[in-house]
Design a protein around this motif. Structure first.
Motif, PDB file in Angstrom:
ATOM      1  N   VAL A 118       0.856  -1.181   0.000  1.00  0.00           N
ATOM      2  CA  VAL A 118       0.000   0.000   0.000  1.00  0.00           C
ATOM      3  C   VAL A 118       0.896   1.236   0.000  1.00  0.00           C
ATOM      4  CG1 VAL A 118      -1.694   1.302   1.302  1.00  0.00           C
ATOM      5  CG2 VAL A 118      -1.831  -1.164   1.242  1.00  0.00           C
ATOM      6  N   PHE A 123      -3.044   5.560  -2.075  1.00  0.00           N
ATOM      7  CA  PHE A 123      -4.200   5.005  -1.387  1.00  0.00           C
ATOM      8  C   PHE A 123      -5.039   6.105  -0.749  1.00  0.00           C
ATOM      9  CE2 PHE A 123      -6.419   3.089   2.124  1.00  0.00           C
ATOM     10  CZ  PHE A 123      -6.940   1.958   1.538  1.00  0.00           C
ATOM     11  N   PHE A 127      -8.888   6.928  -1.670  1.00  0.00           N
ATOM     12  CA  PHE A 127      -9.917   6.753  -0.649  1.00  0.00           C
ATOM     13  C   PHE A 127     -10.677   8.058  -0.426  1.00  0.00           C
ATOM     14  CE2 PHE A 127     -11.276   5.223   3.630  1.00  0.00           C
ATOM     15  CZ  PHE A 127     -11.861   4.072   3.160  1.00  0.00           C
ATOM     16  N   ILE A 157     -12.263   4.851  -7.209  1.00  0.00           N
ATOM     17  CA  ILE A 157     -12.175   3.396  -7.251  1.00  0.00           C
ATOM     18  C   ILE A 157     -11.192   2.953  -8.333  1.00  0.00           C
ATOM     19  CG2 ILE A 157     -13.463   1.305  -7.760  1.00  0.00           C
ATOM     20  CD1 ILE A 157     -15.851   2.578  -6.456  1.00  0.00           C
ATOM     21  N   LEU A 160      -7.767   3.310  -7.027  1.00  0.00           N
ATOM     22  CA  LEU A 160      -7.452   2.240  -6.085  1.00  0.00           C
ATOM     23  C   LEU A 160      -7.099   0.977  -6.856  1.00  0.00           C
ATOM     24  CD1 LEU A 160      -7.487   1.996  -3.051  1.00  0.00           C
ATOM     25  CD2 LEU A 160      -9.772   1.085  -3.182  1.00  0.00           C
ATOM     26  N   SER A 161      -7.840   0.714  -7.933  1.00  0.00           N
ATOM     27  CA  SER A 161      -7.552  -0.509  -8.668  1.00  0.00           C
ATOM     28  C   SER A 161      -6.234  -0.396  -9.427  1.00  0.00           C
ATOM     29  CB  SER A 161      -8.696  -0.862  -9.610  1.00  0.00           C
ATOM     30  OG  SER A 161      -8.781   0.075 -10.628  1.00  0.00           O
ATOM     31  N   ILE A 164      -3.309  -1.559  -7.258  1.00  0.00           N
ATOM     32  CA  ILE A 164      -3.000  -2.980  -7.142  1.00  0.00           C
ATOM     33  C   ILE A 164      -2.940  -3.634  -8.509  1.00  0.00           C
ATOM     34  CG2 ILE A 164      -3.872  -3.298  -4.843  1.00  0.00           C
ATOM     35  CD1 ILE A 164      -6.430  -4.247  -6.165  1.00  0.00           C
ATOM     36  N   GLU A 167      -0.409  -6.382  -9.372  1.00  0.00           N
ATOM     37  CA  GLU A 167      -0.561  -7.745  -8.904  1.00  0.00           C
ATOM     38  C   GLU A 167      -1.652  -8.490  -9.655  1.00  0.00           C
ATOM     39  OE1 GLU A 167      -0.837  -8.084  -4.602  1.00  0.00           O
ATOM     40  OE2 GLU A 167      -0.325  -5.965  -4.587  1.00  0.00           O
ATOM     41  N   MET A 168      -2.637  -7.758 -10.107  1.00  0.00           N
ATOM     42  CA  MET A 168      -3.781  -8.414 -10.697  1.00  0.00           C
ATOM     43  C   MET A 168      -4.332  -7.549 -11.807  1.00  0.00           C
ATOM     44  SD  MET A 168      -6.490 -10.346  -8.501  1.00  0.00           S
ATOM     45  CE  MET A 168      -7.329 -11.674  -9.316  1.00  0.00           C
ATOM     46  N   ILE A 171      -8.133  -6.861 -12.833  1.00  0.00           N
ATOM     47  CA  ILE A 171      -9.062  -6.196 -11.932  1.00  0.00           C
ATOM     48  C   ILE A 171      -9.284  -4.756 -12.408  1.00  0.00           C
ATOM     49  CG2 ILE A 171      -7.433  -5.217 -10.264  1.00  0.00           C
ATOM     50  CD1 ILE A 171     -10.536  -7.126  -9.310  1.00  0.00           C
ATOM     51  N   LEU A 174     -11.878  -4.777 -14.932  1.00  0.00           N
ATOM     52  CA  LEU A 174     -13.180  -4.950 -14.290  1.00  0.00           C
ATOM     53  C   LEU A 174     -13.714  -3.609 -13.829  1.00  0.00           C
ATOM     54  CD1 LEU A 174     -13.206  -7.987 -11.900  1.00  0.00           C
ATOM     55  CD2 LEU A 174     -14.602  -7.545 -13.880  1.00  0.00           C
ATOM     56  N   GLY A 175     -12.807  -2.820 -13.220  1.00  0.00           N
ATOM     57  CA  GLY A 175     -13.213  -1.506 -12.750  1.00  0.00           C
ATOM     58  C   GLY A 175     -13.736  -0.653 -13.889  1.00  0.00           C
TER      59      GLY A 175
END
Lengths: 211, 455
Positions: A118, A123, A127, A157, A160-161, A164, A167-168, A171, A174-175
């Protein structure tokens, strides 16, 4: 570089609390879209080619062009008044934005110690954007402003995605589908149809159904 | 591959519906799609064939898939002869949205990847918002707008939950539930807790848990009866499933007590809100919607108590879905008889149309948990579990809330059915048949599944 972009993003949130015009919120959305686009580009080496192209194209097309254009178009077509008409004062809204920042960074710094992946600035800003979006939705009556609040929340959002994304990767894509949901939300029917049936597009009007 | 099977037929049928644009054909399409769904889930159930294990569908998914497909079959049957005033073009859009709605619920139920579940739940929102706004008057637009907006915020928060879950995981994160289970012990507890709360709020919005339930009575009361039946019987369960799976993950990481307490909190809040509003509401479809909120609360309480009560939660989910769908379908018939939604203005249903009157009364008796309703067994088990764990105060609260809800529902049901009426109304046979099938399967199916198929 990334840090400067993140701070600019944070500044745009502060600016959103003091502005009184709908069009300047739209401008903030465009700026945020461009900032997110550049942030995505900085992540080039962490994603594979196709996913990167998809996400980058999506941010610039949807976030910076298409959705703001839809919103401006809706405002013009329906003759919505150009003031934001919040139910709280600018002073209060700026104060609460500061509190939101303080809270978001507190969480980010406090929890960042326990998990190394993080990055507190990233972050914290993301947020704060999510909370700010919720705040706008709560503190306004106009449906069009609700949509803009939702957009700001969604930018948070997305950010935030991105944090990360290394790592993925999928995702992030997806967002992206959240964006598509939102554009359908605006485009498909609602504002146009609702303003045909209701006089002013205001959440106070939506009170036929109640107990 | 699995998702291809679920989506291929709706896509094919949608193309036909869009090209032909005939309302007779569209009802036939919905009916045949629903029969195919039902036969597919029965085929999955047959233990000899082992289809379910081959496709990687576990018993939890299978249970909810079966509920959804039986409901959809009843809805398809009901719509066969239900009078509607849609134009041909509208009925094509209706059929397409309906199939997309059911297919995305199916996808969300069988999927074990949290990311995919999230996508499918999002698609259900879009498809069902189309269905809710179908009558195009002020109220249904308002209901659809509230539904779409509140659920989008909910779904966005659930996505934040998913992101935080990834942060919580050590290297090489994954969203497949089996893999998350294998990582137990190495997941960061702080982030897991935060993520669970976000998901509970996010998916809980869609489940209609109080205090996030505001869209639910509006959407359920303004949608056409078949859509309300599917919304309350199938959609709420679909959104509940990821929460139940997340509870399992919390338990595996020895934070089960937190998940259970939150479940109990939201469960009792939902029951309380329902109990208060049921006394006050005059629109009978809204009344049924509040009763759905109550029942989702009861299911959550059951899972919060765990063990034997958890099994009761499964039975309650199945029983509630079937009975409530039958109730909503009957309410559609009641609306077509009286043309009003306020129960004080409707009376004499028993003498005007005896079969619908009796179906209405039986559905009422079963939804408040009179035997042979499966809800009796599940509620009994919950009370038992509450006494067993020494929560006498909660037990008292549970029973009082149940009683006041039964009173509120009973007042409305009796007001509609009793009284004199000189007129007679006749309805097509499929409108009697569909609720009857649902009520009968509510009585029989849970026991059949538990005794013979060892769920």
């Amino acid at each position: 570089m990334a840090d400067i972009l993140l701070m600019l993003f944070g500044l745009s949130l502060l600016f959103a609390s003091i502005t009184n015009m709908l069009t300047s919120i739209v401008r903030i959305l465009v700026i945020q879209g461009i900032l997110l686009f550049v942030l995505t580009i900085l992540k080039t080496n962490e994603m594979n080619m196709w996913e990167f192209a998809f996400v980058a194209l999506e941010t610039i097309v949807f976030k910076a062009v298409l959705i703001p254009w839809f919103i401006v178009d809706t405002i013009n077509k329906n003759g919505i008044k150009r003031e934001v008409e919040p139910s709280v004062s600018n002073f209060f809204s700026l104060g609460s934005m500061t509190a939101i920042f303080a809270f978001a960074f507190f969480i980010a710094l406090w929890s960042g110690k326990s998990s190394p992946n993080v990055y507190p600035l990233h972050f914290g800003v993301a947020f704060a954007a999510i909370l700010k979006g919720l705040f706008i939705i709560i503190a306004n009556k106009k449906l069009i402003t609700h949509l803009m609040g939702y957009l700001i929340m969604e930018n948070g959002i997305f950010m935030l995605s991105l944090a990360i994304g290394s790592e993925m990767p999928h995702i992030v894509s997806l967002g992206v589908s959240l964006d598509i949901l939102l554009s359908i939300l605006i485009a498909v029917l609602f504002i146009n149809k609702i303003s045909n049936s209701f006089e002013d597009v205001d959440s106070d009007e939506l009170s036929i159904l109640k107990d | 591959m699995l998702y291809l099977y679920i989506w291929i037929i709706p896509l094919l049928f949608s193309a036909i519906a869009w090209l032909k644009k005939s309302s007779r054909l569209n009802t036939a399409i919905i009916f045949s799609h629903s029969s195919l769904c039902l036969s597919a889930s029965v085929a999955l159930l047959l233990p000899g064939m082992g289809l379910a294990t081959k496709l990687g569908i576990d018993s939890l998914s299978l249970w909810f898939l079966l509920i959804t497909s039986i409901l959809y079959f009843a809805v398809g049957l009901y719509s066969l002869q239900h009078k509607s005033n849609l134009t041909d073009r509208q009925s094509s859009i209706y059929a397409i949205a309906m199939m997309a709605f059911v297919a995305s619920m199916g996808g969300a139920i069988v999927s074990k990847d949290l990311g995919l579940i999230w996508v499918f739940v999002e698609t259900t929102t879009l498809a069902s918002a189309m269905l809710i706004s179908f009558e195009h008057h002020k109220q249904s637009l308002e209901a659809a707008w509230k539904y779409l907006f509140i659920c989008s915020i909910g779904i966005a928060l659930a996505f934040v939950g998913v992101l935080l879950l990834i942060i919580a995981m050590p290297e090489s994160p994954s969203l497949v539930f089996d893999k998350i289970m294998q990582m137990k012990g190495s997941i960061n507890p702080f982030w897991l807790k935060v993520s669970f709360v976000f998901m509970l709020i996010g998916f809980g919005t869609k489940v209609g848990l109080a205090p996030l339930h505001f869209w639910l009575p509006d959407a359920h009361s303004e949608a056409p009866a078949p859509v309300s039946a599917l919304l309350s019987g199938a959609l709420l369960n679909t959104a509940l499933l990821p929460l139940i799976r997340m509870q399992g993950i919390m338990q595996a990481n020895s934070m089960g007590h937190l998940a259970n307490e939150l479940f109990l909190l939201f469960g009792f809040a939902s029951m309380f809100i329902a109990a208060v509003f049921i006394q006050k509401v005059k629109n009978y479809k809204r009344l049924l919607a509040y009763s759905s909120i109550e029942n989702m609360g009861i299911i959550l309480i059951a899972f919060g108590l765990g063990e034997l009560a958890g099994k009761a939660g499964m039975i309650h989910a199945m029983g509630h879905s079937m009975i409530k769908a039958a109730f909503f379908l009957t309410s559609g018939s009641v609306y077509s008889i009286f043309g009003k939604k306020d129960y004080n203005l409707c009376s004499g249903l028993l003498s005007r149309c005896p079969i619908i009157g009796w179906l209405w009364l039986i559905a009422f008796m079963m939804i408040v948990g009179m035997p042979p309703s499966p809800l009796f067994v599940s509620e009994f088990n919950i009370v038992f579990a509450l006494v067993g764990s020494g929560n006498l105060a909660l037990m008292m609260l549970f029973v009082i809330l149940l009683a006041s809800i039964a009173y509120g529902l009973g007042k409305a049901s009796l007001a509609i059915t009793m009284g004199k009426s000189d007129q007679r109304s006749k309805l097509p046979i499929s409108e009697y048949l569909a609720p009857t099938i649902l009520l009968l399967s509510a009585m029989i199916l849970p026991w059949l599944l538990i005794v013979y198929l060892k769920f």
